[in-house]
Design an enzyme around this catalytic site. Structure first.
Site, short mmCIF file in Angstrom:
data_model
loop_
_atom_site.label_atom_id
_atom_site.label_comp_id
_atom_site.label_asym_id
_atom_site.label_seq_id
_atom_site.Cartn_x
_atom_site.Cartn_y
_atom_site.Cartn_z
N TYR A 1 14.09 10.63 15.92
CA TYR A 1 12.95 11.07 15.28
C TYR A 1 12.28 11.99 16.38
O TYR A 1 12.41 11.61 17.67
CB TYR A 1 11.95 9.99 14.86
CG TYR A 1 12.15 9.49 13.64
CD1 TYR A 1 13.20 9.83 12.66
CD2 TYR A 1 11.85 8.16 13.36
CE1 TYR A 1 13.30 8.99 11.49
CE2 TYR A 1 12.28 7.27 12.28
CZ TYR A 1 13.01 7.87 11.27
OH TYR A 1 13.36 7.04 10.07
N ASP B 1 7.42 2.65 3.53
CA ASP B 1 8.57 3.41 3.94
C ASP B 1 8.52 4.99 3.66
O ASP B 1 9.29 5.32 2.77
CB ASP B 1 9.84 2.71 3.77
CG ASP B 1 10.92 3.45 4.55
OD1 ASP B 1 10.49 4.38 5.39
OD2 ASP B 1 12.04 3.22 4.47
N GLN C 1 13.61 0.06 10.78
CA GLN C 1 13.82 -0.91 9.72
C GLN C 1 13.49 -2.20 10.07
O GLN C 1 12.41 -2.92 9.38
CB GLN C 1 14.97 -0.85 8.85
CG GLN C 1 16.11 0.25 9.10
CD GLN C 1 15.80 1.33 7.93
OE1 GLN C 1 14.73 1.28 7.15
NE2 GLN C 1 16.54 2.37 7.61
N1 SPM Z 1 14.27 3.87 5.56
C1 SPM Z 1 14.40 5.30 6.13
C2 SPM Z 1 13.11 6.24 5.93
C3 SPM Z 1 12.67 6.62 6.97
N2 SPM Z 1 11.28 7.05 6.63
C4 SPM Z 1 10.49 7.74 7.57
C5 SPM Z 1 10.90 9.01 8.03
C6 SPM Z 1 10.21 9.64 8.85
C7 SPM Z 1 10.66 11.13 9.36
N3 SPM Z 1 9.87 11.72 10.09
C8 SPM Z 1 9.84 11.72 11.54
C9 SPM Z 1 8.87 12.59 12.20
C10 SPM Z 1 8.64 13.82 11.74
N4 SPM Z 1 9.59 14.76 11.19
#
Ligand code: SPM
Length: 288
Positions: free
Chosen positions: A232, A164, A71
């Site tokens: 992640y 986002d 964030q």
């Molecule tokens: N505010 C948080 C929201 C998150 N947005 C991004 C999420 C990405 C998730 N994927 C990561 C990579 C592969 N699965």
């Protein structure tokens, strides 16, 4: 039928369609919420070691243990690269984490917040109050809408736009395509900057390269940064940026002690360092 990565023996495993052959698992103590909205499956789990986590369609969106990294960087890199961000648009991120960070900037007068799934906002307000703490800010207007359609109607309106998004599958898919980026560009004011979730240069090369290609076509100034996020896949995630004027790789404004003391990841030094990519990634993006 979709595989929502059911919990087995107390462990939740993310099985992400864009990360074939690998899985990230977290030990779960309790299922706090599990329901399908109009758009996606929404789950909130209490984990043993990573606080509460938000999972959409089986994919981890954030954990309380490391959400600050994503964030802070996705919000503060474009905001500190802009000389005077006043009007800001945030697309996606119904958990409110990006909104929380944007709200820290005194120069910001108006924040439009566009999220397709109202239930993500409601659930985050209930279970993730430390993230969803910016919705009552009088500068914020919430629009429950498709980000792609919303941005198409806005011309010359925003100084900074932050996207986002979830992954390019399901509701987030359209946010990784060229027409959406053209809309973002048209919605920017003079000197405007966009920053979007840029996936992984290790694991999602095709998606990351495609985003860089689109920003190269549309923006004279563009760059790709990355953030360390242990929960992640691959432990990191990218940010794809485009600018109509200002440089992106250094903050162009002083960060007050009032803001810096409240942050855990972003600093002027990490802003600059996050654009230094591993050599293979640098070459990969240069070749686009
Ligand atoms: N505010 C948080 C929201 C998150 N947005 C991004 C999420 C990405 C998730 N994927 C990561 C990579 C592969 N699965």
């Amino acid at each position: 039928m979709k595989n929502y990565n059911k919990i087995k023996h107390g462990w939740f495993s993310e099985i992400c369609p864009i990360c074939p052959g690998m899985s990230l698992s977290l030990e779960i103590e309790e299922v706090l919420y599990s329901k399908k909205s109009q758009f996606q499956q929404i789950d909130i789990y209490k984990t043993k070691n990573h606080g509460k986590i938000l999972v959409l369609d089986g994919i981890i969106q954030l954990t309380e243990s490391d959400e600050f990294a994503y964030q802070e960087m996705l919000a503060h890199i474009p905001l500190f690269a802009h000389p005077n961000p006043e009007n800001v648009l945030v697309i996606g991120g119904g958990d409110g984490g990006i909104l929380r960070e944007v709200g820290r900037h005194d120069s910001v007068r108006k924040i439009d917040f566009c999220e397709i799934d109202e239930d993500v906002i409601k659930v985050s307000k209930q279970f993730l109050p430390d993230l969803a703490c910016g919705f009552d800010d009088p500068r914020v207007t919430v629009h429950i809408a498709d980000g792609n359609a919303y941005v198409r109607e806005k011309i010359n309106r925003y100084d900074v736009i932050i996207v986002d998004s979830s992954d390019p599958i399901g509701p987030g898919e359209v946010l990784f395509k060229r027409p959406f980026y053209k809309g973002l560009k048209a919605a920017l004011r003079h000197n405007g900057i966009i920053a979007t979730q840029g996936e992984s240069f290790f694991l999602h090369k095709e998606w990351a390269v495609n985003l860089v290609k689109i920003t190269k076509e549309l923006f004279a100034v563009r760059a790709y940064a990355y953030i360390l996020v242990p929960t992640y896949p691959g432990g990191h995630i990218g940010i794809c940026l485009g600018s109509l004027g200002p440089g992106l790789k250094k903050p162009c404004r002083h960060i007050s002690e009032n803001i810096q003391s409240r942050l855990k990841y972003y600093s002027p030094k990490i802003h600059e360092a996050s654009f230094v990519l591993p050599y293979f990634a640098q070459k990969m993006f240069e070749a686009v």
